[in-house]
Design a protein around this motif. Structure first.
Motif, short mmCIF file in Angstrom:
data_model
loop_
_atom_site.label_atom_id
_atom_site.label_comp_id
_atom_site.label_asym_id
_atom_site.label_seq_id
_atom_site.Cartn_x
_atom_site.Cartn_y
_atom_site.Cartn_z
N VAL A 100 -4.20 -28.65 61.35
CA VAL A 100 -3.72 -27.70 60.35
C VAL A 100 -4.79 -27.38 59.32
O VAL A 100 -4.83 -26.28 58.75
N ARG A 101 -5.69 -28.33 59.06
CA ARG A 101 -6.78 -28.06 58.12
C ARG A 101 -7.69 -26.96 58.66
O ARG A 101 -8.12 -26.07 57.92
N ALA A 102 -7.96 -27.01 59.97
CA ALA A 102 -8.76 -25.95 60.58
C ALA A 102 -8.06 -24.60 60.45
O ALA A 102 -8.70 -23.57 60.24
N GLU A 103 -6.74 -24.60 60.55
CA GLU A 103 -5.97 -23.37 60.38
C GLU A 103 -6.11 -22.84 58.95
O GLU A 103 -6.24 -21.63 58.73
N GLU A 104 -6.08 -23.74 57.99
CA GLU A 104 -6.22 -23.33 56.59
C GLU A 104 -7.59 -22.72 56.32
O GLU A 104 -7.72 -21.72 55.59
N VAL A 105 -8.63 -23.31 56.89
CA VAL A 105 -9.99 -22.80 56.71
C VAL A 105 -10.11 -21.40 57.31
O VAL A 105 -10.68 -20.49 56.70
N ALA A 106 -9.57 -21.23 58.52
CA ALA A 106 -9.61 -19.92 59.16
C ALA A 106 -8.85 -18.88 58.33
O ALA A 106 -9.30 -17.74 58.18
N LEU A 107 -7.72 -19.26 57.78
CA LEU A 107 -6.95 -18.36 56.93
C LEU A 107 -7.75 -17.97 55.69
O LEU A 107 -7.75 -16.81 55.27
N ASP A 108 -8.45 -18.94 55.11
CA ASP A 108 -9.28 -18.66 53.94
C ASP A 108 -10.36 -17.63 54.25
O ASP A 108 -10.60 -16.71 53.47
N VAL A 109 -11.02 -17.76 55.40
CA VAL A 109 -12.13 -16.88 55.76
C VAL A 109 -11.62 -15.49 56.13
O VAL A 109 -12.17 -14.47 55.68
N MET A 110 -10.59 -15.42 56.94
CA MET A 110 -10.19 -14.14 57.53
C MET A 110 -9.08 -13.41 56.78
O MET A 110 -8.81 -12.25 57.07
N VAL A 111 -8.46 -14.08 55.81
CA VAL A 111 -7.41 -13.43 55.03
C VAL A 111 -7.74 -13.48 53.54
O VAL A 111 -7.94 -12.45 52.90
N ARG A 112 -7.82 -14.68 52.97
CA ARG A 112 -8.03 -14.78 51.52
C ARG A 112 -9.33 -14.13 51.09
O ARG A 112 -9.37 -13.38 50.10
N ALA A 113 -10.42 -14.40 51.80
CA ALA A 113 -11.71 -13.82 51.41
C ALA A 113 -11.69 -12.29 51.51
O ALA A 113 -12.25 -11.60 50.66
N VAL A 114 -11.02 -11.77 52.53
CA VAL A 114 -10.90 -10.31 52.67
C VAL A 114 -10.17 -9.72 51.47
O VAL A 114 -10.58 -8.70 50.90
N MET A 115 -9.11 -10.38 51.04
CA MET A 115 -8.34 -9.89 49.89
C MET A 115 -9.17 -9.94 48.61
O MET A 115 -9.26 -8.96 47.87
N VAL A 116 -9.80 -11.09 48.34
CA VAL A 116 -10.55 -11.26 47.10
C VAL A 116 -11.74 -10.31 47.04
O VAL A 116 -12.00 -9.67 46.01
N LEU A 117 -12.48 -10.20 48.13
CA LEU A 117 -13.66 -9.33 48.12
C LEU A 117 -13.28 -7.86 48.08
O LEU A 117 -13.97 -7.05 47.45
N SER A 118 -12.20 -7.50 48.75
CA SER A 118 -11.74 -6.11 48.69
C SER A 118 -11.33 -5.74 47.27
O SER A 118 -11.62 -4.64 46.78
N ARG A 119 -10.68 -6.67 46.58
CA ARG A 119 -10.29 -6.43 45.19
C ARG A 119 -11.51 -6.25 44.30
O ARG A 119 -11.56 -5.34 43.45
N ALA A 120 -12.51 -7.10 44.48
CA ALA A 120 -13.73 -7.00 43.67
C ALA A 120 -14.44 -5.68 43.93
O ALA A 120 -14.89 -5.00 43.00
N ALA A 121 -14.54 -5.30 45.21
CA ALA A 121 -15.23 -4.06 45.56
C ALA A 121 -14.48 -2.85 45.03
O ALA A 121 -15.07 -1.95 44.41
N ALA A 122 -13.17 -2.80 45.26
CA ALA A 122 -12.39 -1.65 44.81
C ALA A 122 -12.42 -1.54 43.30
O ALA A 122 -12.51 -0.43 42.74
N GLY A 123 -12.36 -2.68 42.61
CA GLY A 123 -12.38 -2.66 41.16
C GLY A 123 -13.67 -2.09 40.60
O GLY A 123 -13.67 -1.48 39.52
N ALA A 124 -14.77 -2.26 41.32
CA ALA A 124 -16.05 -1.70 40.89
C ALA A 124 -16.22 -0.26 41.35
O ALA A 124 -16.85 0.55 40.67
N MET A 125 -15.68 0.07 42.52
CA MET A 125 -15.90 1.40 43.11
C MET A 125 -15.04 2.48 42.47
O MET A 125 -15.49 3.61 42.27
N VAL A 126 -13.79 2.17 42.18
CA VAL A 126 -12.87 3.19 41.68
C VAL A 126 -13.37 3.84 40.39
O VAL A 126 -13.35 5.08 40.27
N PRO A 127 -13.85 3.08 39.40
CA PRO A 127 -14.37 3.75 38.20
C PRO A 127 -15.57 4.65 38.49
O PRO A 127 -15.78 5.65 37.76
N ARG A 128 -16.33 4.37 39.53
CA ARG A 128 -17.47 5.21 39.89
C ARG A 128 -17.02 6.44 40.69
O ARG A 128 -17.78 7.40 40.85
#
Length: 259
Positions: A100-128
């Motif tokens: 289950v720990r391996a499942e959590e790591v995979a979830l972090d990479v393929m779901v959580r990181a996508v969400m966090v990085l998309s939020r950071a990118a969109a937050g910078a791009m939209v004002p521009r």
């Protein structure tokens, strides 16, 4: 031409994204865990394409590392015009008996990181008023083949929802859904693909070219190749019971077949 940030840039589709973006005269920020590979790639890109290639070593299962990448995306002095959320891997285990720990790591990479990085990118791009986010999904999002299918289903729906929210801002969101593609993906995941016929395989170069073309035209869903467009249509229209009937766990390369 602007700067593109690519996660999982040291191998597979990420490597191809880095090359195609660099040869299109984009500066690139290369994100992955393997510093040696990234540094070598950066030198090659700078020499071959004459662009700036920045190395950002990060493990996207580590929250502190994800935040460092997010900070780079938020930088007003060095704006990123395209985020490619590509990092991912096959976790070849059954869920019930797996780690289950391996499942959590995979979830972090393929779901959580996508969400966090998309939020950071969109937050910078939209004002521009300009920018693009490209998330690498999979045709597996429409199937029922382990938690990888679940992760990619989240990426697909998340990207569509993000595209709705970004409508009219000048920023776009695209999810590319490749089928089986010749990369290191299956070898690294120890996934036995020897039974797959040649006809199902795509080339990484074609997948990346199609994805970037769809980003340029503002498409939300990108499915490279006619054959996988057809597979996608069938999977979306078929009864879910029929889809579940073809879902299966793939045996690792070093695991013997049952008698």
């Amino acid at each position: 031409m602007g700067t593109a940030l690519v996660t999982g840039a040291s191998a597979g589709l990420g490597l191809e994204f880095a090359w195609q973006l660099a040869t299109a005269r984009h500066d690139v920020v290369l994100v992955a865990r393997d510093e040696e590979r990234l540094t070598r790639l950066a030198r090659q890109l700078e020499a071959a394409a004459g662009v700036r290639a920045e190395v950002l070593v990060a493990d996207l299962s580590d929250r502190a590392d994800v935040e460092r990448v997010a900070e780079r995306l938020r930088s007003p002095q060095r704006p990123v015009g395209l985020l490619v959320n590509n990092a991912g891997y096959g976790l070849n285990q059954e869920f019930v008996d797996g780690d289950v720990r391996a499942e959590e790591v995979a979830l972090d990479v393929m779901v959580r990181a996508v969400m966090v990085l998309s939020r950071a990118a969109a937050g910078a791009m939209v004002p521009r008023g300009r920018g693009a986010i490209l998330n690498v999904g999979s045709i597996a999002a429409l199937m029922a083949s382990g938690t990888y299918s679940a992760h990619k289903a989240w990426v697909r729906t998340f990207t569509e929802s993000l595209a709705v929210e970004l409508r009219g801002t000048g920023v776009t969101a695209t999810v590319v859904n490749p089928g089986f593609t010749h990369t290191e993906f299956h070898e690294r995941g120890r996934i036995d693909m020897s039974a797959m016929p040649d006809a199902v395989w795509l080339n990484a170069e074609d997948v990346v070219a199609a994805a970037l073309a769809d980003v340029r035209r503002g498409a939300v869903i990108s499915t490279p190749s006619l054959r996988y467009k057809a597979v996608s249509a069938i999977a979306r229209l078929a009864p879910r019971g029929a889809v579940r009937s073809v879902g299966r766990y793939r045996r690792p390369l070093d695991e013997p077949a049952a008698d």
